[in-house]
Design an enzyme around this catalytic site. Sequence first.
Site: not given
Length: 463
Positions: A109-111, A142
């Site tokens: 999800f950090k993308d 991250t």
Amino acid sequence: MQYMSTRGRISGLDFKDAVMMGLADDGGLLLPQQIPALSRGDIAALTRMAYPDLAFRIISLFAGSIPAADLKHLIDRSYQAFDHDEVTPVVHKDGIYVLELFHGPTLAFKDVALQFLGNMFEYLLKERGAHMNILGATSGDTGSAAIYGVRGKQNINIFILHPHQRVSPIQELQMTTVTDPNVFNLAIRGTFDDGQRIVKEIFGDLAFKSRMALGAINSINWARVLAQVVYYFYAFGRVQRATSCEEVYFSVPTGNFGDIFAGYIAKRMGLPIRRLILATNENDILTRFINQGDYSTAQVVPTPSPSMDIQLASNFERYLFYLYGQNPGRVNDAMSRLAATGRLEFTAEELACVGRDFMAGSATRQETLDTIRAFHAATGYILDPHTAVGVKVGKELTGGEVPLVCLATAHPAKFGDAVREAIGQDPVLPPVFRDLDKKEKRCELIDADTGSVREYLQKNALA
């Protein structure tokens, strides 16, 4: 839109300066001075949009100092790197809605935020004729997302600290096999909390921060949180069209309070979220805070969901600012007390306020594996262990009266050992993961010591 610090000594920044400052120069975290309030009509119009258009409209509310055409180009470019047309699709499985946030280049999800932030940094540095040395700490995802967001970009070096042998093998390989000259991986002999402490201590030395042209890519950077607000709106729209619901629950696996804080901002903007469900593993300081008012640190426990193996949540200070009635004096006192004693206490009135926005629960190692196993048996769908924590807690705390959206924060192939233990088979490896272990690696082992990291920066930073 102007920005201020949670600690009250920085204010009046525009969006560009807020992004470049990262951690506020007074040691606090930056927030918008006002949060836009949206009507139901506004939200209905927004949530019918395609993801890049929705992202443009939401981010525009907070980034007025960026020309609209430039901002639209940066956003469109950021989400071209994703392998799904919807960017963050929603799938219906076993009575819940799974928000898939793992379709970016590092499958986490950090993308969603870091592709945008990497492009934003490059844009602002070019505009200013400047350079930057990014310093960040990671509990797993991250680091690789940040590295992929800025690898090869002009005028940027990136230095990422990860806890040695405390991230998954694939997470480590995703970072250490990026050998671009501007990427520096440092494995620290310690925990993620040690890395986070080192980063904050270095950023707290304002003369060193300025001399080294340091920038932040952890979720202490407001732009990270802002980019994540978007997918709450997107998911609500997709679920509402499927169910005609008036409101939803979001279950969020979290250790650092950044992803769920983005949901809190969406809720303050008017998105009809009944409750945000905070889900933790055995490192349950945030669950204890919400359920018992007990925010006290303990030893970090290694779990199958290592990105959540955190005690001190760096974004918690942002929430405290609102819980304390936007009173920076109280935030300063609380953070000083936390540093001195390792704990915070809350009044019954404050906990009642917390309960209007949040519910919380935790999952043990065995419960996490059992959830992966049961969900796969029921649907054929494989959850990663972090998502499994969110599914377990979300289903436990809700009764089906309104739809439940669970954030799927990583592709299961990133945590193959846990998946294999749960279901007796390996997840299918996406092409990007194949032969990672055969690639050249570059990483240095270093003590979890602020002085050692400072010295390394002085030797390798862009000057």
